[in-house]
Design a protein around this motif. Structure first.
Motif, PDB file in Angstrom:
ATOM      1  N   ARG A  75       0.835  -1.258  -0.013  1.00 23.42           N
ATOM      2  CA  ARG A  75      -0.060   0.160  -0.016  1.00 23.42           C
ATOM      3  C   ARG A  75       0.830   1.376  -0.027  1.00 23.42           C
ATOM      4  N   TYR A  76       0.788   2.165  -0.859  1.00 22.28           N
ATOM      5  CA  TYR A  76       1.304   3.305  -1.008  1.00 22.28           C
ATOM      6  C   TYR A  76       0.368   4.618  -0.467  1.00 22.28           C
ATOM      7  N   ILE A  77       0.909   5.489   0.586  1.00 19.76           N
ATOM      8  CA  ILE A  77       0.125   6.649   1.096  1.00 19.76           C
ATOM      9  C   ILE A  77       0.643   7.971   0.266  1.00 19.76           C
ATOM     10  N   ASP A  78      -0.376   8.481  -0.369  1.00 14.90           N
ATOM     11  CA  ASP A  78      -0.145   9.857  -1.099  1.00 14.90           C
ATOM     12  C   ASP A  78       0.187  10.827   0.011  1.00 14.90           C
ATOM     13  N   TRP A  79       1.267  11.566  -0.140  1.00 13.99           N
ATOM     14  CA  TRP A  79       1.499  12.542   0.863  1.00 13.99           C
ATOM     15  C   TRP A  79       1.122  13.880   0.379  1.00 13.99           C
ATOM     16  N   VAL A  80       0.291  14.660   1.069  1.00 15.46           N
ATOM     17  CA  VAL A  80      -0.173  15.716   0.667  1.00 15.46           C
ATOM     18  C   VAL A  80       0.165  16.840   1.708  1.00 15.46           C
ATOM     19  N   GLY A  81       0.704  17.930   1.624  1.00 14.58           N
ATOM     20  CA  GLY A  81       0.800  19.054   2.538  1.00 14.58           C
ATOM     21  C   GLY A  81       2.596  19.034   2.843  1.00 14.58           C
ATOM     22  N   GLU A  82       2.536  19.925   3.856  1.00 12.31           N
ATOM     23  CA  GLU A  82       4.163  19.806   4.332  1.00 12.31           C
ATOM     24  C   GLU A  82       4.532  19.025   5.007  1.00 12.31           C
ATOM     25  N   HIS A  83       3.844  18.182   5.854  1.00 16.33           N
ATOM     26  CA  HIS A  83       3.964  17.012   6.858  1.00 16.33           C
ATOM     27  C   HIS A  83       3.203  15.913   6.618  1.00 16.33           C
ATOM     28  N   LYS A  84       4.079  14.774   6.855  1.00 15.82           N
ATOM     29  CA  LYS A  84       3.623  13.344   6.986  1.00 15.82           C
ATOM     30  C   LYS A  84       2.409  13.244   7.950  1.00 15.82           C
ATOM     31  N   ASP A  85       1.073  13.218   7.704  1.00 12.11           N
ATOM     32  CA  ASP A  85      -0.150  13.286   8.317  1.00 12.11           C
ATOM     33  C   ASP A  85      -0.548  11.839   8.715  1.00 12.11           C
ATOM     34  N   ARG A  87      -3.032  10.425   9.777  1.00  6.26           N
ATOM     35  CA  ARG A  87      -4.371  10.350   9.322  1.00  6.26           C
ATOM     36  C   ARG A  87      -4.654   9.408   7.874  1.00  6.26           C
ATOM     37  N   PHE A  88      -3.623   9.900   6.909  1.00  8.71           N
ATOM     38  CA  PHE A  88      -3.886   9.435   5.832  1.00  8.71           C
ATOM     39  C   PHE A  88      -3.552   8.059   5.824  1.00  8.71           C
ATOM     40  N   VAL A  89      -2.796   7.446   6.849  1.00  6.98           N
ATOM     41  CA  VAL A  89      -2.601   5.935   6.970  1.00  6.98           C
ATOM     42  C   VAL A  89      -4.077   5.378   7.557  1.00  6.98           C
ATOM     43  N   ASP A  90      -4.356   6.183   8.683  1.00  7.41           N
ATOM     44  CA  ASP A  90      -5.625   5.523   9.307  1.00  7.41           C
ATOM     45  C   ASP A  90      -6.172   6.622  10.306  1.00  7.41           C
ATOM     46  N   ASP A  91      -7.271   6.770  10.339  1.00  6.37           N
ATOM     47  CA  ASP A  91      -8.081   7.837  11.139  1.00  6.37           C
ATOM     48  C   ASP A  91      -7.745   7.918  12.474  1.00  6.37           C
ATOM     49  N   ASP A  92      -7.512   6.677  13.153  1.00  7.54           N
ATOM     50  CA  ASP A  92      -6.817   6.784  14.336  1.00  7.54           C
ATOM     51  C   ASP A  92      -5.217   6.572  14.385  1.00  7.54           C
ATOM     52  N   ILE A  93      -4.654   7.663  14.574  1.00 11.56           N
ATOM     53  CA  ILE A  93      -3.268   7.673  14.445  1.00 11.56           C
ATOM     54  C   ILE A  93      -2.570   6.878  15.624  1.00 11.56           C
ATOM     55  N   GLU A  94      -3.395   6.511  16.598  1.00 12.47           N
ATOM     56  CA  GLU A  94      -2.606   5.556  17.638  1.00 12.47           C
ATOM     57  C   GLU A  94      -2.550   4.275  17.136  1.00 12.47           C
ATOM     58  N   SER A  95      -3.191   3.902  16.047  1.00  9.49           N
ATOM     59  CA  SER A  95      -3.005   2.576  15.484  1.00  9.49           C
ATOM     60  C   SER A  95      -2.044   2.420  14.414  1.00  9.49           C
ATOM     61  N   VAL A  96      -1.159   3.685  14.490  1.00  7.21           N
ATOM     62  CA  VAL A  96      -0.156   3.711  13.240  1.00  7.21           C
ATOM     63  C   VAL A  96       1.301   3.941  13.970  1.00  7.21           C
ATOM     64  N   TYR A 105       9.546  16.010   9.133  1.00  6.17           N
ATOM     65  CA  TYR A 105       8.316  15.813   7.950  1.00  6.17           C
ATOM     66  C   TYR A 105       7.282  15.232   8.915  1.00  6.17           C
ATOM     67  N   ILE A 106       7.405  14.739  10.154  1.00  7.75           N
ATOM     68  CA  ILE A 106       6.088  14.255  10.768  1.00  7.75           C
ATOM     69  C   ILE A 106       5.444  15.399  11.738  1.00  7.75           C
ATOM     70  N   LYS A 107       4.109  15.413  11.728  1.00  6.33           N
ATOM     71  CA  LYS A 107       3.593  16.216  12.402  1.00  6.33           C
ATOM     72  C   LYS A 107       4.013  16.468  13.780  1.00  6.33           C
ATOM     73  N   GLN A 108       4.037  17.415  14.348  1.00  2.00           N
ATOM     74  CA  GLN A 108       4.346  17.632  15.898  1.00  2.00           C
ATOM     75  C   GLN A 108       3.459  16.807  16.659  1.00  2.00           C
ATOM     76  N   SER A 109       2.228  16.935  16.597  1.00  2.00           N
ATOM     77  CA  SER A 109       1.238  16.157  17.388  1.00  2.00           C
ATOM     78  C   SER A 109       1.221  14.649  17.161  1.00  2.00           C
ATOM     79  N   GLN A 110       1.975  14.233  16.262  1.00  2.00           N
ATOM     80  CA  GLN A 110       2.062  12.724  15.944  1.00  2.00           C
ATOM     81  C   GLN A 110       3.245  12.291  16.202  1.00  2.00           C
ATOM     82  N   LYS A 111       4.422  13.133  16.491  1.00  2.00           N
ATOM     83  CA  LYS A 111       5.622  12.597  16.910  1.00  2.00           C
ATOM     84  C   LYS A 111       6.004  11.451  17.628  1.00  2.00           C
ATOM     85  N   HIS A 112       4.944  11.192  18.803  1.00  2.00           N
ATOM     86  CA  HIS A 112       4.937   9.983  19.746  1.00  2.00           C
ATOM     87  C   HIS A 112       4.747   8.696  18.940  1.00  2.00           C
ATOM     88  N   ARG A 113       4.318   8.630  17.741  1.00  2.00           N
ATOM     89  CA  ARG A 113       4.028   7.492  16.660  1.00  2.00           C
ATOM     90  C   ARG A 113       5.221   7.227  16.095  1.00  2.00           C
TER      91      ARG A 113
END
Length: 148
Positions: A75-85, A87-96, A105-113
């Motif tokens: 599976r390939y994830i299309d990257w849109v925007g300045e950061h890797k979000d 939520r493009f992988v899964d709506d629940d970022i805690e499962s990624v 490149y990683i959104k600040q609020s998602q760096k714990h993943r």
């Protein structure tokens, strides 16, 4: 435990870059271990490299026995925007979980993943890349902690 999805960056993580395409030492074993841990449907590529180029690189790696036969179809994830979000992988970022060599490149609020890996670089010289690099083995140990 709910099923986790593993997002993998390409350049600097699995290979040197999209130009030289030198696979990181241990790539085949790493990908096979990730498939065993996460399942093929829960692996994806999240890279700046466009999808057509990624598919060509992945096919070349697979054809040269440096990556599994399934790798070109991952599976390939299309990257849109300045950061890797994530939520493009899964709506629940805690499962990624994402493996990347460049935290900005990683959104600040998602760096714990993020599981950060040292960049695997082509020295742009006549010397080959470091074949003693063991970063993929170190990352596998970190990933296995999620399943303990």
């Amino acid at each position: 435990m709910d099923k986790l999805t593993l997002a993998l960056d390409l350049e600097g993580v699995l290979i040197t870059n999209a130009i030289s395409q030198i696979p990181r030492p241990g790539l085949m074993t790493f990908l096979l271990e990730c498939e065993a841990m996460f399942g093929g449907d829960n692996l994806c590529i999240f890279t700046r490299v466009d999808e057509a180029s990624f598919r060509r690189i992945a096919t070349r790696l697979s054809d040269n026995d440096r990556a599994p036969s399934w790798f070109p179809e991952i599976r390939y994830i299309d990257w849109v925007g300045e950061h890797k979000d994530l939520r493009f992988v899964d709506d629940d970022i805690e499962s990624v979980i994402i493996i990347d060599d460049y935290p900005p490149y990683i959104k600040q609020s998602q760096k714990h993943r993020l599981i950060q890996i040292k960049q695997y670089i082509d020295p742009y010289s006549h010397e080959p890349p470091d074949e003693t690099d063991n970063e993929l083995t170190l990352v596998l140990k970190k990933l296995k902690q999620h399943f303990d």
